[in-house]
Design an enzyme around this catalytic site. Sequence first.
Site, PDB file in Angstrom:
ATOM      1  CE  LYS A 188     -70.905 -35.828 -95.864  1.00 44.43           C
ATOM      2  NZ  LYS A 188     -71.439 -37.012 -96.493  1.00 44.43           N
ATOM      3  CB  THR A 232     -74.071 -35.056 -92.417  1.00 43.59           C
ATOM      4  OG1 THR A 232     -74.867 -35.495 -93.506  1.00 43.59           O
ATOM      5  CG2 THR A 232     -74.934 -34.323 -91.402  1.00 43.59           C
ATOM      6  N   GLY A 268     -80.150 -45.047 -99.288  1.00 38.72           N
ATOM      7  CA  GLY A 268     -78.797 -44.882 -98.771  1.00 38.72           C
ATOM      8  C   GLY A 268     -78.593 -45.325 -97.334  1.00 38.72           C
ATOM      9  CB  ALA A 325     -72.607 -37.240-100.929  1.00 35.18           C
ATOM     10  CG  ASP A 337     -69.631 -40.058 -97.292  1.00 37.01           C
ATOM     11  OD1 ASP A 337     -70.146 -40.691 -96.355  1.00 37.01           O
ATOM     12  OD2 ASP A 337     -69.742 -38.821 -97.415  1.00 37.01           O
ATOM     13  CB  ALA A 363     -70.984 -32.145-108.763  1.00 39.34           C
ATOM     14  N   GLY A 364     -71.803 -32.555-105.207  1.00 41.37           N
ATOM     15  CA  GLY A 364     -71.499 -31.984-103.892  1.00 41.37           C
ATOM     16  C   GLY A 364     -70.527 -32.886-103.149  1.00 41.37           C
TER      17      GLY A 364
HETATM   18  P1  NDP Z   1     -74.093 -30.993-100.831  1.00 34.45           P
HETATM   19  O1  NDP Z   1     -74.854 -29.879-100.230  1.00 34.45           O
HETATM   20  O2  NDP Z   1     -72.597 -30.986-100.766  1.00 34.45           O
HETATM   21  O3  NDP Z   1     -74.462 -31.127-102.406  1.00 34.45           O
HETATM   22  C1  NDP Z   1     -75.788 -31.094-102.823  1.00 34.45           C
HETATM   23  C2  NDP Z   1     -75.888 -31.538-104.283  1.00 34.45           C
HETATM   24  O4  NDP Z   1     -77.268 -31.673-104.604  1.00 34.45           O
HETATM   25  C3  NDP Z   1     -75.306 -30.556-105.292  1.00 34.45           C
HETATM   26  O5  NDP Z   1     -74.763 -31.297-106.360  1.00 34.45           O
HETATM   27  C4  NDP Z   1     -76.566 -29.762-105.724  1.00 34.45           C
HETATM   28  O6  NDP Z   1     -76.478 -29.205-107.016  1.00 34.45           O
HETATM   29  C5  NDP Z   1     -77.579 -30.866-105.748  1.00 34.45           C
HETATM   30  N1  NDP Z   1     -78.971 -30.421-105.613  1.00 34.45           N
HETATM   31  C6  NDP Z   1     -79.579 -29.885-104.520  1.00 34.45           C
HETATM   32  N2  NDP Z   1     -80.891 -29.664-104.760  1.00 34.45           N
HETATM   33  C7  NDP Z   1     -81.119 -30.060-106.038  1.00 34.45           C
HETATM   34  C8  NDP Z   1     -82.268 -30.086-106.862  1.00 34.45           C
HETATM   35  N3  NDP Z   1     -83.461 -29.670-106.420  1.00 34.45           N
HETATM   36  N4  NDP Z   1     -82.155 -30.565-108.111  1.00 34.45           N
HETATM   37  C9  NDP Z   1     -80.946 -31.003-108.569  1.00 34.45           C
HETATM   38  N5  NDP Z   1     -79.813 -31.016-107.841  1.00 34.45           N
HETATM   39  C10 NDP Z   1     -79.897 -30.551-106.579  1.00 34.45           C
HETATM   40  O7  NDP Z   1     -74.698 -32.312-100.158  1.00 34.45           O
HETATM   41  P2  NDP Z   1     -73.981 -33.725 -99.985  1.00 34.45           P
HETATM   42  O8  NDP Z   1     -73.246 -34.030-101.241  1.00 34.45           O
HETATM   43  O9  NDP Z   1     -73.230 -33.781 -98.713  1.00 34.45           O
HETATM   44  O10 NDP Z   1     -75.244 -34.724 -99.825  1.00 34.45           O
HETATM   45  C11 NDP Z   1     -76.075 -35.030-100.929  1.00 34.45           C
HETATM   46  C12 NDP Z   1     -77.105 -36.088-100.530  1.00 34.45           C
HETATM   47  O11 NDP Z   1     -76.480 -37.314-100.205  1.00 34.45           O
HETATM   48  C13 NDP Z   1     -77.960 -35.716 -99.312  1.00 34.45           C
HETATM   49  O12 NDP Z   1     -79.292 -36.134 -99.562  1.00 34.45           O
HETATM   50  C14 NDP Z   1     -77.362 -36.525 -98.195  1.00 34.45           C
HETATM   51  O13 NDP Z   1     -78.320 -36.819 -97.189  1.00 34.45           O
HETATM   52  C15 NDP Z   1     -76.953 -37.763 -98.938  1.00 34.45           C
HETATM   53  N6  NDP Z   1     -75.838 -38.488 -98.292  1.00 34.45           N
HETATM   54  C16 NDP Z   1     -76.066 -39.730 -97.831  1.00 34.45           C
HETATM   55  C17 NDP Z   1     -75.062 -40.456 -97.273  1.00 34.45           C
HETATM   56  C18 NDP Z   1     -75.323 -41.827 -96.803  1.00 34.45           C
HETATM   57  O14 NDP Z   1     -74.490 -42.359 -96.091  1.00 34.45           O
HETATM   58  N7  NDP Z   1     -76.442 -42.424 -97.165  1.00 34.45           N
HETATM   59  C19 NDP Z   1     -73.693 -39.915 -97.114  1.00 34.45           C
HETATM   60  C20 NDP Z   1     -73.571 -38.602 -97.653  1.00 34.45           C
HETATM   61  C21 NDP Z   1     -74.617 -37.913 -98.202  1.00 34.45           C
HETATM   62  P3  NDP Z   1     -75.860 -27.724-107.249  1.00 34.45           P
HETATM   63  O15 NDP Z   1     -74.391 -27.915-107.265  1.00 34.45           O
HETATM   64  O16 NDP Z   1     -76.434 -27.318-108.550  1.00 34.45           O
HETATM   65  O17 NDP Z   1     -76.342 -26.879-106.098  1.00 34.45           O
END
Ligand code: NDP
Length: 276
Positions: A64, A60, A239, A130, A101, A127-128
């Site tokens: 990822k 998680t 979620g 998830a 996911d 765009a991370g």
């Molecule tokens: P990552 O670390 O890969 O990506 C994080 C993303 O969040 C990036 O796009 C980042 O932008 C953005 N971000 C972080 N902080 C901010 C902010 N303050 N304002 C705007 N954008 C922000 O994380 P994941 O993609 O793995 O996970 C993202 C979310 O999804 C988490 O909350 C996770 O718990 C949730 N999730 C839930 C799942 C479920 O089954 N319910 C499954 C997978 C994830 P930037 O690129 O600019 O840094």
Amino acid sequence: MKFSVFGNPIAHSLSPSIHQQFAEQFDLELEYSRSLASNAGFAEAVAAFFRSGGAGANVTVPFKSKAAALVTHLTPRAARAGAVNTLIPLGHGQLAGDSTDGEGLMRDLQRLLPRQALAVEVLVIGAGGAASSVIEALQDAGANVIMTNRSEGKVAALQQTFPGLDALRYEELSRTPAAAFTPKIIINATSASLAGAGLPIHPDWFAQADLAYDMMYAKDGTDFLRQAKNGGCRQLADGLGMLVEQAALSFALWHDGRLPNTTQVLAALRQQMFAD
Ligand code: NDP
């Protein structure tokens, strides 16, 4: 059989409880732990877990993408997403990586919007790992996916892999949506809610939407869902459903295709969340 979930933070992960409940449905015995890893120590922690007999693992936030780079075999969907949430040992030091996911989200959306075709405009914020994992499943369901992210380079990179993906400048979120954009589903796939932060999004985005979906879940709701409610969005969802669905799909990958019943597990988790 032992399993684990790797992340940081990880203390509040519900995955151990979910997988225990799934195992009970099939009279299986398993151990499922939480593994807190550092950025520098992630690869070694995963390797040590599988050397010690680990039968499977989840990955998680924020590992990822790192997991996708670490495995010896990637499923096509995980390769396209560049993200892995499920690790499967193949023996002889080989490790497969998949991402459940996207399919997990689709199963939850079908539950939430049973009568609505998903061939609508869907705005994905983030765009991370998830966010990139759900593009393909949404597009396969006929959705027109529009993505926006704080750091714009990431969306441009994803457009190379997913040609139909539309991009929206992040600044546009804080303005009334242009007539060209009428997303019916707005998904928060950022980790902003994890840090207790809302997003710079104009309420008008929500007024026209059927569903605001935060991939994050919390007992007291999230800032994003409060913003959506104040904006007049018709339906709100966190979620938790996606979490249970992606876990069920991981479970099936590790246990010979046995797909657990998710309805009762989701209900039990909700009850547990409000009892704590
Ligand atoms: P990552 O670390 O890969 O990506 C994080 C993303 O969040 C990036 O796009 C980042 O932008 C953005 N971000 C972080 N902080 C901010 C902010 N303050 N304002 C705007 N954008 C922000 O994380 P994941 O993609 O793995 O996970 C993202 C979310 O999804 C988490 O909350 C996770 O718990 C949730 N999730 C839930 C799942 C479920 O089954 N319910 C499954 C997978 C994830 P930037 O690129 O600019 O840094």
